[in-house]
Write a protein that holds these residues in place. Structure first.
Motif, PDB file in Angstrom:
ATOM      1  N   TRP A  41       6.066 -10.239  -1.473  1.00 43.02           N
ATOM      2  CA  TRP A  41       5.539  -9.301  -0.746  1.00 43.02           C
ATOM      3  C   TRP A  41       5.970  -7.761  -0.537  1.00 43.02           C
ATOM      4  CZ3 TRP A  41       7.287  -6.951   4.015  1.00 43.02           C
ATOM      5  CH2 TRP A  41       6.401  -6.256   4.961  1.00 43.02           C
ATOM      6  N   GLU A  42       6.985  -7.862  -0.681  1.00 43.18           N
ATOM      7  CA  GLU A  42       7.656  -6.271  -0.845  1.00 43.18           C
ATOM      8  C   GLU A  42       7.258  -5.475  -2.245  1.00 43.18           C
ATOM      9  OE1 GLU A  42      11.489  -6.820   1.831  1.00 43.18           O
ATOM     10  OE2 GLU A  42      11.798  -6.664  -0.298  1.00 43.18           O
ATOM     11  N   ARG A  45       3.828  -4.419  -2.166  1.00 47.57           N
ATOM     12  CA  ARG A  45       3.987  -3.194  -1.595  1.00 47.57           C
ATOM     13  C   ARG A  45       4.298  -2.041  -2.155  1.00 47.57           C
ATOM     14  NH1 ARG A  45       4.515  -2.815   4.111  1.00 47.57           N
ATOM     15  NH2 ARG A  45       6.531  -1.931   4.023  1.00 47.57           N
ATOM     16  N   LYS A  48       2.158  -0.165  -4.378  1.00 47.66           N
ATOM     17  CA  LYS A  48       1.043   0.370  -3.728  1.00 47.66           C
ATOM     18  C   LYS A  48      -0.208  -0.414  -3.120  1.00 47.66           C
ATOM     19  CE  LYS A  48       2.544   5.000  -4.985  1.00 47.66           C
ATOM     20  NZ  LYS A  48       1.983   6.354  -5.584  1.00 47.66           N
ATOM     21  N   PHE A  49       0.079  -1.620  -3.253  1.00 48.39           N
ATOM     22  CA  PHE A  49      -0.938  -2.715  -2.699  1.00 48.39           C
ATOM     23  C   PHE A  49      -1.147  -2.551  -1.412  1.00 48.39           C
ATOM     24  CE2 PHE A  49      -0.456  -4.764  -6.961  1.00 48.39           C
ATOM     25  CZ  PHE A  49      -1.753  -4.999  -7.120  1.00 48.39           C
ATOM     26  N   THR A  50      -2.345  -2.341  -0.559  1.00 46.21           N
ATOM     27  CA  THR A  50      -2.290  -2.258   0.781  1.00 46.21           C
ATOM     28  C   THR A  50      -3.197  -3.393   1.508  1.00 46.21           C
ATOM     29  OG1 THR A  50      -4.415  -1.200   0.368  1.00 46.21           O
ATOM     30  CG2 THR A  50      -2.310   0.315   0.464  1.00 46.21           C
ATOM     31  N   GLY A  51      -3.339  -3.383   2.860  1.00 46.97           N
ATOM     32  CA  GLY A  51      -4.011  -4.614   3.538  1.00 46.97           C
ATOM     33  C   GLY A  51      -3.334  -5.753   3.494  1.00 46.97           C
ATOM     34  N   ALA A  53      -3.574  -7.544   0.607  1.00 50.74           N
ATOM     35  CA  ALA A  53      -3.044  -7.902  -0.917  1.00 50.74           C
ATOM     36  C   ALA A  53      -1.555  -8.075  -1.056  1.00 50.74           C
ATOM     37  CB  ALA A  53      -3.408  -6.304  -1.780  1.00 50.74           C
ATOM     38  N   PRO A  54      -0.554  -7.358  -0.229  1.00 46.32           N
ATOM     39  CA  PRO A  54       0.494  -7.790  -0.381  1.00 46.32           C
ATOM     40  C   PRO A  54       0.921  -9.350   0.086  1.00 46.32           C
ATOM     41  CG  PRO A  54       0.835  -5.858   0.443  1.00 46.32           C
ATOM     42  CD  PRO A  54      -0.648  -6.147   0.388  1.00 46.32           C
ATOM     43  N   ARG A 109       0.834  -1.028 -13.745  1.00 50.97           N
ATOM     44  CA  ARG A 109       0.645  -1.721 -12.516  1.00 50.97           C
ATOM     45  C   ARG A 109       0.263  -3.399 -12.870  1.00 50.97           C
ATOM     46  NH1 ARG A 109      -3.672  -0.786  -7.641  1.00 50.97           N
ATOM     47  NH2 ARG A 109      -2.231  -1.123  -5.931  1.00 50.97           N
ATOM     48  N   ALA A 239       6.875   5.251  -4.961  1.00 46.51           N
ATOM     49  CA  ALA A 239       6.226   4.592  -3.618  1.00 46.51           C
ATOM     50  C   ALA A 239       6.411   5.395  -2.245  1.00 46.51           C
ATOM     51  CB  ALA A 239       6.335   3.037  -3.441  1.00 46.51           C
ATOM     52  N   SER A 245      11.368  -2.732   2.571  1.00 44.05           N
ATOM     53  CA  SER A 245      10.599  -3.025   3.811  1.00 44.05           C
ATOM     54  C   SER A 245      11.654  -2.926   4.791  1.00 44.05           C
ATOM     55  CB  SER A 245      10.097  -4.374   3.634  1.00 44.05           C
ATOM     56  OG  SER A 245      11.231  -5.526   3.968  1.00 44.05           O
TER      57      SER A 245
END
Length: 273
Positions: A41-42, A45, A48-51, A53-54, A109, A239, A245
């Protein structure tokens, strides 16, 4: 801040240490899987995945990990994963640190989406395979990274003058890196002389490849613990965040705690395999 760090550290030790020492391999593996899914998950992030997506990437990592268990448990079964992770860290790791490409964009990416899954799954298999070999063995592998980090911190504080990677992690120095390396070698020599807590990574290496080569392998592992640390630092810098996180109050995130382990674990298990 110090109080928060201490409380978090005590809680982590209260959970991780008993599981490592006394739980069956399946229980140890389950706990490590949970930790690494949070790490995934981190990782998303930092790319730079948002919403959601992580979260989706974390679910994908969990599914990849579950699917990988069909390979079996142990060094030989997971060797293809260790090799894939080693190729990434040995080739891409240093290249990224030298050339400093933009990682959360375009082809890099996409590449790191795949590389992150491979690295995290390989990390799980390496830890579980090490635990199968014994509690003392898995702790000895972790100790290489911990000693390198602690030695680097104190040596850097006392003697640090020459920056190791000022554009990525200004606090790290060449003197600190050497201090961490010496800390690992000194403890390794003590373990060799005392034959304590066997089997360990050191004793296994000595039995299989001899003292001189064992020390060379430890040197390589210390070097790649630094590569892992700097790689995550670069991800964070690009980032625009200080920590991966805030999952671990006072300590940052999961990746902040395991960044150096990601390259070291598969490399170590490849050598002893």
């Amino acid at each position: 801040m110090l109080k928060t760090r201490v409380i978090t550290a005590v809680v982590l030790l209260a959970v991780l240490l008993p599981v490592t020492l006394f739980a069956p391999v399946a229980g140890f593996g389950a706990l490590i899987a949970i930790v690494l899914v949070f790490g995934a998950w981190e990782w998303a992030r930092l790319l730079k995945f948002t919403g959601l997506a992580p979260v989706g990437y974390a679910v994908l990592a969990a599914l990849a990990l579950a699917a990988s268990t069909r390979l079996g448990i142990g060094v030989r079964a997971a060797r293809p994963l260790f090799e894939a992770a080693a190729v990434f860290w040995v080739l891409a790791g240093p290249f990224v640190l030298v050339r400093k490409p933009t990682l959360a964009h375009g082809a890099w990416r996409l590449f790191l989406i795949i590389a992150g899954l491979v690295s995290l799954v390989a990390c799980w298999h390496a830890l579980v395979a090490a635990r199968v070999l014994g509690v003392s063995f898995v702790l000895s592998v972790l100790l290489v990274v911990w000693l390198a980090d602690i030695g680097a911190y104190f040596a850097g504080k006392a003697f640090g003058k020459h920056k190791l990677a000022p554009a990525i992690s200004p606090g790290k120095t060449w003197e600190g890196a050497v201090g961490g390396w010496l800390a690992v070698l000194v403890v390794a020599l003590i373990v060799m002389a005392s034959h304590a807590f066997e089997p360990t990574l050191v004793s296994t290496l000595v039995q299989r490849i001899g003292v001189v080569r064992a020390l060379l392998v430890l040197t390589v592992l210390v070097a790649f613990s630094i590569v892992g640390d700097l790689f995550e630092s670069m991800l964070k810098r690009q980032a625009g965040v200080k920590d991966s996180s805030a999952l671990l109050p006072g300590h940052g995130g999961v990746l902040d705690r395991i960044d150096a382990l990601l390259p070291v674990l598969p490399l170590a298990m490849l050598v002893i395999g």
